[in-house]
Enzyme design. Structure first.
Site, PDB file in Angstrom:
ATOM      1  N   HIS A   1     -13.171   6.393 -20.882  1.00  0.00           N
ATOM      2  CA  HIS A   1     -11.862   6.700 -20.301  1.00  0.00           C
ATOM      3  C   HIS A   1     -11.952   7.195 -18.859  1.00  0.00           C
ATOM      4  O   HIS A   1     -11.261   6.686 -17.961  1.00  0.00           O
ATOM      5  CB  HIS A   1     -11.148   7.774 -21.132  1.00  0.00           C
ATOM      6  CG  HIS A   1     -10.994   7.438 -22.576  1.00  0.00           C
ATOM      7  ND1 HIS A   1     -10.881   6.149 -23.039  1.00  0.00           N
ATOM      8  CD2 HIS A   1     -10.915   8.228 -23.670  1.00  0.00           C
ATOM      9  CE1 HIS A   1     -10.743   6.165 -24.354  1.00  0.00           C
ATOM     10  NE2 HIS A   1     -10.778   7.410 -24.758  1.00  0.00           N
TER      11      HIS A   1
ATOM     12  N   ASP B   1     -10.418  -0.079 -24.589  1.00  0.00           N
ATOM     13  CA  ASP B   1     -10.365   1.282 -24.058  1.00  0.00           C
ATOM     14  C   ASP B   1      -8.878   1.595 -23.962  1.00  0.00           C
ATOM     15  O   ASP B   1      -8.192   1.133 -23.054  1.00  0.00           O
ATOM     16  CB  ASP B   1     -11.028   1.384 -22.689  1.00  0.00           C
ATOM     17  CG  ASP B   1     -11.089   2.828 -22.179  1.00  0.00           C
ATOM     18  OD1 ASP B   1     -10.201   3.608 -22.557  1.00  0.00           O
ATOM     19  OD2 ASP B   1     -12.009   3.164 -21.431  1.00  0.00           O
ATOM     20  N   HIS B   2      -8.365   2.352 -24.933  1.00  0.00           N
ATOM     21  CA  HIS B   2      -6.911   2.458 -25.055  1.00  0.00           C
ATOM     22  C   HIS B   2      -6.261   3.114 -23.840  1.00  0.00           C
ATOM     23  O   HIS B   2      -5.068   2.921 -23.601  1.00  0.00           O
ATOM     24  CB  HIS B   2      -6.520   3.198 -26.342  1.00  0.00           C
ATOM     25  CG  HIS B   2      -6.833   4.663 -26.331  1.00  0.00           C
ATOM     26  ND1 HIS B   2      -8.023   5.190 -26.799  1.00  0.00           N
ATOM     27  CD2 HIS B   2      -6.093   5.727 -25.916  1.00  0.00           C
ATOM     28  CE1 HIS B   2      -7.998   6.506 -26.680  1.00  0.00           C
ATOM     29  NE2 HIS B   2      -6.846   6.862 -26.142  1.00  0.00           N
TER      30      HIS B   2
END
Length: 517
Positions: free
Chosen positions: A261, A198-199
């Site tokens: 996110h 999950d950047h």
């Protein structure tokens, strides 16, 4: 980030795709430029297009020059000599045989000792077939979980040679499909070998949430239902869907952004202090928040969730969602969603968390704002009442202009007692005089180090989907009127009803934003 990873090969599946071009190869170059990669290192790309090593290196130099945060310098040639390419279909036995032979060759040529990081920059439909093939070819062996912590480093003790797998989102499209995928992956790779990207968790400002909360004595005593009125989290995107119509038509804003996110940001804001900085201790606290996130009935969804889809902009310059290439002319996919939800813990009982994301909003910006309660006694005149009603606000800016600001009420100079909210600002670049690393740089390096702190665990992923499932179930039978906001505005007007009274509106919105439906 003081320790360099062990010698290793990053095996990149899908290395000719947009993610590799824009994020992964530029991140690897920046890590190389900053001397964070091991001395014995290689990148081996496996993709469908016919290329040789030199052709791929030349293409990557062009993309890295375009997307890297640092200009390409003379050290590029040293990294380029470690980038290799194998052409083949994902299901092609001959192609995988060539990959196996090339990896064995590189272990000898580059001294990488058999350590491999398999990065799947491909659609999730390929995850299980690729893992099964890697396992069947002897390139991936399942570890017994969990390996012990290394006392010196605080990380998991490594098994040599190590093999790890990095998976991009989405992990499923609901809790059932996510569980099926995770179960299939777990047959061939243990939990400590799987790194789910999950950047957002790699962004410096996101990591700073824990430093802000647990490294400063002034905030934590106030971080509860006694002092916090509500919390807002917005992930705003100015762009449309680009060339992602095939994916976005199946996903929509709720699955694409909120499930991962936004809920991860909520966890970091709401979690209790972990007992240590070990990955599992941190992830245990996040899972508790997800389990405390109140599931919604169908009636509660109708009252606490607002969906939207953008139409053409008021001036006609921006297309509507249904006019985007690849989108069905009668599509009811949501491009905007706002939710009011609650975390049923002692700390946060009855405190609203307002979550919002959307496409084609006025600007690209991600921000968390913690709105504190107003003082119980109103001492100042009516002219000041409206602004003082809003109270103190702590804003955490994730992107762009990463930093923090704390809004305080101050007296305006002159006669009388007139108040105005003023901001005390902290900006990363101004304070540290450093360029903030990209999220993928941190995440790639941590995966090579075996540090899973910034990667969601399988039970986190499932808990996120269980909450999202309750929203999706509540949407059945509730039609979405499309479109219901102009491209370039802040979404449907109806989203304002989710806010508590006297908030000053959704943060980031200007009061005179024109043109909403």
């Amino acid at each position: 980030m003081n320790n360099k990873p062990d010698p290793c090969i990053v095996v990149l599946f899908g290395g000719t795709g947009d993610l590799a071009h824009r994020k992964l190869l530029p991140a690897i170059y920046n890590l190389h430029h900053d001397r964070l990669l091991p001395e014995h290192f290689a990148v081996c790309v496996y993709a469908r297009r016919e290329r040789n090593d030199l052709q791929y290196r030349n293409e990557m130099r062009e993309f890295i020059s375009q997307f890297s945060r640092q200009p390409v310098q003379a050290d590029w040639e040293q990294l380029a000599s470690r980038i290799f390419y194998v052409a083949g279909e994902f299901g092609d036995n001959a192609g995988h045989a060539r990959l196996m032979a090339r990896l064995a060759e590189l272990d000898t040529q580059c001294g990488t000792r058999g350590n491999r990081l398999f990065y799947f920059a491909v659609a999730s439909d390929f995850f299980v077939p690729l893992i099964q093939r890697l396992a069947g070819n002897g390139l991936l062996q399942r570890w017994q979980d969990p390996p012990a912590y290394d006392v010196a480093t605080g990380r998991r003790a490594l098994q040599a040679p190590w093999r790890r797998v990095v998976l991009e989102k989405p992990i499923g499209h609901d809790s059932v499909s996510a569980r099926q995928l995770l179960t299939r992956v777990a047959e061939h790779a243990g939990e400590s070998q799987v790194f789910r990207i999950d950047h957002y968790l790699g962004k410096e400002t996101v990591q700073n949430i824990m430093a802000l909360r647990f490294g400063n004595g002034i905030f934590e005593p106030l971080w509860n239902r006694n002092y916090v009125d509500h919390v807002q989290i917005t992930v705003a995107e100015a762009e449309g869907i680009g060339n992602r119509a095939a994916y976005y038509e199946r996903a929509g804003a709720l699955r694409d952004v909120v499930q991962n996110h936004v809920l991860q940001l909520l966890c970091l804001v709401a979690m209790e202090s972990p007992s240590s900085m070990h990955a599992d201790d941190i992830r245990n606290e996040k899972v508790k928040i997800l389990h405390g996130l109140r599931k919604m009935t169908a009636a509660q969804v109708a009252g606490n969730v607002v969906r939207g889809q953008y139409g053409p902009s008021a001036d006609g310059k921006l297309p509507g969602y249904r006019q985007e290439q690849g989108v069905a002319a009668d599509s009811a996919t949501e491009t905007f969603v706002a939710l009011r939800c609650f975390v049923d813990t002692w700390r946060w009982a009855d405190v609203p968390f307002l979550l919002r994301t959307g496409k084609r909003l006025p600007r690209r910006q991600t921000e968390i704002s913690v709105h504190f309660r107003v003082p119980p006694l109103r001492l100042f005149d009516q002219a000041a009442a409206q602004e003082s009603c809003i109270g103190n606000v702590l804003r955490i800016r994730i992107q762009p202009d990463e930093g923090l600001s704390l809004e305080l009420a101050a007296k305006i100079p002159g006669a009388g007692m007139r108040l105005k909210n003023v901001a005390m600002d902290f900006l990363y670049e101004r304070s540290f005089h450093l360029q903030t690393p990209e999220a993928y740089e941190r995440l790639l390096l941590d995966a090579m180090l075996g540090d899973a702190t910034l990667f969601p665990r399988d039970d986190e992923v499932l808990a996120q989907w269980q909450f999202i499932d309750s929203v999706l179930a509540g949407w059945h039978g509730l039609p979405l009127r499309c479109p219901n906001y102009f491209a370039g505005t802040w979404g449907p007007d109806d989203a304002a009803r989710l806010l508590p009274p006297c908030t000053g509106g959704w943060h980031m919105e200007s009061a005179d934003m024109p043109g909403r439906r």
